[in-house]
Design a protein around this motif. Structure first.
Motif, PDB file in Angstrom:
ATOM      1  N   GLU A   1      43.336  39.379  40.549  1.00 32.61           N
ATOM      2  CA  GLU A   1      42.492  39.155  39.377  1.00 32.61           C
ATOM      3  C   GLU A   1      41.791  37.802  39.401  1.00 32.61           C
ATOM      4  O   GLU A   1      40.623  37.696  38.996  1.00 32.61           O
ATOM      5  CB  GLU A   1      43.308  39.312  38.097  1.00 32.61           C
ATOM      6  CG  GLU A   1      43.722  40.746  37.854  1.00 32.61           C
ATOM      7  CD  GLU A   1      44.522  40.932  36.578  1.00 32.61           C
ATOM      8  OE1 GLU A   1      44.487  40.030  35.698  1.00 32.61           O
ATOM      9  OE2 GLU A   1      45.174  41.979  36.458  1.00 32.61           O
ATOM     10  N   ALA A   2      42.482  36.772  39.850  1.00 37.07           N
ATOM     11  CA  ALA A   2      41.864  35.446  39.880  1.00 37.07           C
ATOM     12  C   ALA A   2      40.706  35.410  40.883  1.00 37.07           C
ATOM     13  O   ALA A   2      39.653  34.820  40.596  1.00 37.07           O
ATOM     14  CB  ALA A   2      42.909  34.383  40.227  1.00 37.07           C
ATOM     15  N   LEU A   3      40.887  36.035  42.050  1.00 39.24           N
ATOM     16  CA  LEU A   3      39.796  36.066  43.026  1.00 39.24           C
ATOM     17  C   LEU A   3      38.646  36.941  42.545  1.00 39.24           C
ATOM     18  O   LEU A   3      37.476  36.611  42.739  1.00 39.24           O
ATOM     19  CB  LEU A   3      40.293  36.566  44.385  1.00 39.24           C
ATOM     20  CG  LEU A   3      41.136  35.595  45.196  1.00 39.24           C
ATOM     21  CD1 LEU A   3      41.593  36.244  46.490  1.00 39.24           C
ATOM     22  CD2 LEU A   3      40.386  34.313  45.482  1.00 39.24           C
ATOM     23  N   LEU A   4      38.965  38.061  41.914  1.00 37.17           N
ATOM     24  CA  LEU A   4      37.919  38.942  41.396  1.00 37.17           C
ATOM     25  C   LEU A   4      37.106  38.260  40.295  1.00 37.17           C
ATOM     26  O   LEU A   4      35.913  38.508  40.158  1.00 37.17           O
ATOM     27  CB  LEU A   4      38.519  40.251  40.873  1.00 37.17           C
ATOM     28  CG  LEU A   4      39.042  41.205  41.940  1.00 37.17           C
ATOM     29  CD1 LEU A   4      39.852  42.329  41.307  1.00 37.17           C
ATOM     30  CD2 LEU A   4      37.889  41.772  42.762  1.00 37.17           C
ATOM     31  N   ALA A   5      37.776  37.401  39.515  1.00 35.84           N
ATOM     32  CA  ALA A   5      37.091  36.705  38.424  1.00 35.84           C
ATOM     33  C   ALA A   5      36.395  35.425  38.890  1.00 35.84           C
ATOM     34  O   ALA A   5      35.595  34.855  38.156  1.00 35.84           O
ATOM     35  CB  ALA A   5      38.094  36.369  37.323  1.00 35.84           C
ATOM     36  N   ALA A   6      36.686  34.990  40.101  1.00 31.96           N
ATOM     37  CA  ALA A   6      36.113  33.730  40.605  1.00 31.96           C
ATOM     38  C   ALA A   6      34.603  33.841  40.736  1.00 31.96           C
ATOM     39  O   ALA A   6      34.053  34.926  40.969  1.00 31.96           O
ATOM     40  CB  ALA A   6      36.729  33.386  41.962  1.00 31.96           C
ATOM     41  N   ASP A   7      33.951  32.723  40.593  1.00 29.63           N
ATOM     42  CA  ASP A   7      32.512  32.655  40.803  1.00 29.63           C
ATOM     43  C   ASP A   7      32.213  33.059  42.249  1.00 29.63           C
ATOM     44  O   ASP A   7      32.816  32.522  43.183  1.00 29.63           O
ATOM     45  CB  ASP A   7      32.019  31.223  40.529  1.00 29.63           C
ATOM     46  CG  ASP A   7      30.553  31.064  40.810  1.00 29.63           C
ATOM     47  OD1 ASP A   7      29.748  31.568  40.006  1.00 29.63           O
ATOM     48  OD2 ASP A   7      30.220  30.435  41.845  1.00 29.63           O
ATOM     49  N   ARG A   8      31.293  33.996  42.417  1.00 29.16           N
ATOM     50  CA  ARG A   8      30.983  34.536  43.745  1.00 29.16           C
ATOM     51  C   ARG A   8      30.541  33.435  44.710  1.00 29.16           C
ATOM     52  O   ARG A   8      30.978  33.394  45.859  1.00 29.16           O
ATOM     53  CB  ARG A   8      29.908  35.616  43.636  1.00 29.16           C
ATOM     54  CG  ARG A   8      29.616  36.310  44.940  1.00 29.16           C
ATOM     55  CD  ARG A   8      28.551  37.397  44.756  1.00 29.16           C
ATOM     56  NE  ARG A   8      28.385  38.176  45.942  1.00 29.16           N
ATOM     57  CZ  ARG A   8      27.685  37.783  47.010  1.00 29.16           C
ATOM     58  NH1 ARG A   8      27.088  36.616  47.011  1.00 29.16           N
ATOM     59  NH2 ARG A   8      27.591  38.550  48.070  1.00 29.16           N
ATOM     60  N   ASP A   9      29.686  32.539  44.263  1.00 29.94           N
ATOM     61  CA  ASP A   9      29.211  31.472  45.139  1.00 29.94           C
ATOM     62  C   ASP A   9      30.338  30.531  45.548  1.00 29.94           C
ATOM     63  O   ASP A   9      30.394  30.072  46.687  1.00 29.94           O
ATOM     64  CB  ASP A   9      28.074  30.683  44.472  1.00 29.94           C
ATOM     65  CG  ASP A   9      26.806  31.509  44.331  1.00 29.94           C
ATOM     66  OD1 ASP A   9      26.626  32.468  45.125  1.00 29.94           O
ATOM     67  OD2 ASP A   9      25.999  31.211  43.429  1.00 29.94           O
ATOM     68  N   GLU A  10      31.259  30.269  44.614  1.00 30.07           N
ATOM     69  CA  GLU A  10      32.405  29.412  44.944  1.00 30.07           C
ATOM     70  C   GLU A  10      33.327  30.114  45.942  1.00 30.07           C
ATOM     71  O   GLU A  10      33.823  29.494  46.885  1.00 30.07           O
ATOM     72  CB  GLU A  10      33.184  29.047  43.684  1.00 30.07           C
ATOM     73  CG  GLU A  10      34.341  28.111  43.972  1.00 30.07           C
ATOM     74  CD  GLU A  10      35.117  27.712  42.729  1.00 30.07           C
ATOM     75  OE1 GLU A  10      36.150  27.050  42.906  1.00 30.07           O
ATOM     76  OE2 GLU A  10      34.709  28.058  41.606  1.00 30.07           O
ATOM     77  N   LEU A  11      33.543  31.411  45.739  1.00 28.53           N
ATOM     78  CA  LEU A  11      34.365  32.193  46.660  1.00 28.53           C
ATOM     79  C   LEU A  11      33.756  32.177  48.066  1.00 28.53           C
ATOM     80  O   LEU A  11      34.458  31.956  49.057  1.00 28.53           O
ATOM     81  CB  LEU A  11      34.496  33.627  46.148  1.00 28.53           C
ATOM     82  CG  LEU A  11      35.526  34.521  46.803  1.00 28.53           C
ATOM     83  CD1 LEU A  11      36.935  33.996  46.561  1.00 28.53           C
ATOM     84  CD2 LEU A  11      35.397  35.940  46.262  1.00 28.53           C
ATOM     85  N   ILE A  12      32.457  32.363  48.138  1.00 24.21           N
ATOM     86  CA  ILE A  12      31.767  32.346  49.427  1.00 24.21           C
ATOM     87  C   ILE A  12      31.888  30.966  50.063  1.00 24.21           C
ATOM     88  O   ILE A  12      32.180  30.848  51.260  1.00 24.21           O
ATOM     89  CB  ILE A  12      30.286  32.761  49.268  1.00 24.21           C
ATOM     90  CG1 ILE A  12      30.208  34.253  48.938  1.00 24.21           C
ATOM     91  CG2 ILE A  12      29.482  32.440  50.516  1.00 24.21           C
ATOM     92  CD1 ILE A  12      28.838  34.721  48.494  1.00 24.21           C
ATOM     93  N   ALA A  13      31.711  29.911  49.279  1.00 24.37           N
ATOM     94  CA  ALA A  13      31.794  28.555  49.821  1.00 24.37           C
ATOM     95  C   ALA A  13      33.206  28.239  50.321  1.00 24.37           C
ATOM     96  O   ALA A  13      33.382  27.715  51.427  1.00 24.37           O
ATOM     97  CB  ALA A  13      31.363  27.532  48.761  1.00 24.37           C
ATOM     98  N   ARG A  14      34.212  28.581  49.530  1.00 24.68           N
ATOM     99  CA  ARG A  14      35.590  28.254  49.921  1.00 24.68           C
ATOM    100  C   ARG A  14      36.074  29.087  51.112  1.00 24.68           C
ATOM    101  O   ARG A  14      36.650  28.568  52.054  1.00 24.68           O
ATOM    102  CB  ARG A  14      36.538  28.427  48.736  1.00 24.68           C
ATOM    103  CG  ARG A  14      36.364  27.337  47.690  1.00 24.68           C
ATOM    104  CD  ARG A  14      37.295  27.586  46.513  1.00 24.68           C
ATOM    105  NE  ARG A  14      37.164  26.559  45.529  1.00 24.68           N
ATOM    106  CZ  ARG A  14      38.030  25.551  45.383  1.00 24.68           C
ATOM    107  NH1 ARG A  14      39.079  25.472  46.181  1.00 24.68           N
ATOM    108  NH2 ARG A  14      37.849  24.653  44.455  1.00 24.68           N
ATOM    109  N   TYR A  15      35.847  30.399  51.049  1.00 24.49           N
ATOM    110  CA  TYR A  15      36.258  31.238  52.178  1.00 24.49           C
ATOM    111  C   TYR A  15      35.392  30.973  53.393  1.00 24.49           C
ATOM    112  O   TYR A  15      35.852  31.050  54.523  1.00 24.49           O
ATOM    113  CB  TYR A  15      36.258  32.724  51.805  1.00 24.49           C
ATOM    114  CG  TYR A  15      37.660  33.236  51.633  1.00 24.49           C
ATOM    115  CD1 TYR A  15      38.391  33.706  52.719  1.00 24.49           C
ATOM    116  CD2 TYR A  15      38.282  33.203  50.401  1.00 24.49           C
ATOM    117  CE1 TYR A  15      39.691  34.147  52.576  1.00 24.49           C
ATOM    118  CE2 TYR A  15      39.584  33.649  50.244  1.00 24.49           C
ATOM    119  CZ  TYR A  15      40.286  34.108  51.335  1.00 24.49           C
ATOM    120  OH  TYR A  15      41.569  34.532  51.192  1.00 24.49           O
ATOM    121  N   GLY A  16      34.123  30.662  53.146  1.00 25.94           N
ATOM    122  CA  GLY A  16      33.241  30.291  54.246  1.00 25.94           C
ATOM    123  C   GLY A  16      33.760  29.068  54.975  1.00 25.94           C
ATOM    124  O   GLY A  16      33.730  28.990  56.207  1.00 25.94           O
ATOM    125  N   ALA A  17      34.286  28.091  54.213  1.00 22.75           N
ATOM    126  CA  ALA A  17      34.848  26.875  54.818  1.00 22.75           C
ATOM    127  C   ALA A  17      36.102  27.204  55.628  1.00 22.75           C
ATOM    128  O   ALA A  17      36.305  26.655  56.721  1.00 22.75           O
ATOM    129  CB  ALA A  17      35.157  25.842  53.736  1.00 22.75           C
TER     130      ALA A  17
END
Length: 192
Positions: free
Chosen positions: A156-172
């Motif tokens: 739920e926390a990942l699903l609710a996370a801001d998409r751009d932030e998720l992309i930036a963090r997982y991208g890193a």
């Protein structure tokens, strides 16, 4: 009633099966359900595809468009790869169907092939050095972990996370797997 050609019937079955496999998974989709949605006889499903498993393998395919992955410098590849994976709608349904059906031998083989062809190979093609293969496989595991957390566990926390932030963090994270840490590794202190 208008009679369909064999190819039209085959395509209707394929469309119905793809929809049901994505929605329900392999085990919870019956040949009768597929036939009902395709408005045909269950015997025709088997006649055209042989078995439910072969129909599943015929319909559950996905690829990642390599073009967006190849047009960025390696230093930005991690973020770009995560963005592309999360942007392609078809990936989620096929990924879930394959994971849910992976206890079937042929489906497991397909899942392994997709892992290799869709994640490992495009990443490895961008890397150099003797450890390129292992870095590509670690990167694929990072992506697989994200997909698992989002779509299987439905964190739920990942699903609710801001998409751009998720992309930036997982991208890193992915970038670190590809190119190594940005700061030098600490060296061990010399023995005393």
């Amino acid at each position: 009633m208008v009679r369909r050609s064999g190819e039209a019937t085959r395509e209707e079955i394929r469309v119905a099966a793809a929809r049901l496999f994505r929605e329900r998974g392999f085990a919870r989709t019956s040949v009768r359900d597929i036939a009902a949605l395709a408005v045909t006889n269950p015997a025709l499903v088997i006649r055209h595809f042989g078995t439910k498993e072969l129909l599943f393998l015929d319909t559950m395919r996905f690829t990642i468009d390599d073009e967006p992955l190849l047009d960025v410098p390696l230093e930005r590849f991690g973020e770009r790869f995560i963005d592309v994976v999360l942007s392609q709608d078809d990936i989620r349904g096929v990924y879930l169907a394959l994971v849910r059906g992976s206890n079937e031998a042929q489906i497991k083989v397909r899942l392994q092939a997709i892992h290799e062809r869709t994640f490992v190979e495009p990443v490895r093609a961008r890397l150099a050095g003797p450890d390129a293969d292992v870095r590509a496989r670690i990167a694929a595991a990072v992506v697989g972990g994200l997909l698992y957390a989002l779509w299987v566990v439905e964190d739920e926390a990942l699903l609710a996370a801001d998409r751009d932030e998720l992309i930036a963090r997982y991208g890193a994270l992915l970038q670190q797997a590809l190119t190594g840490p940005t700061s030098p590794r600490p060296t061990a202190a010399p023995p005393r």
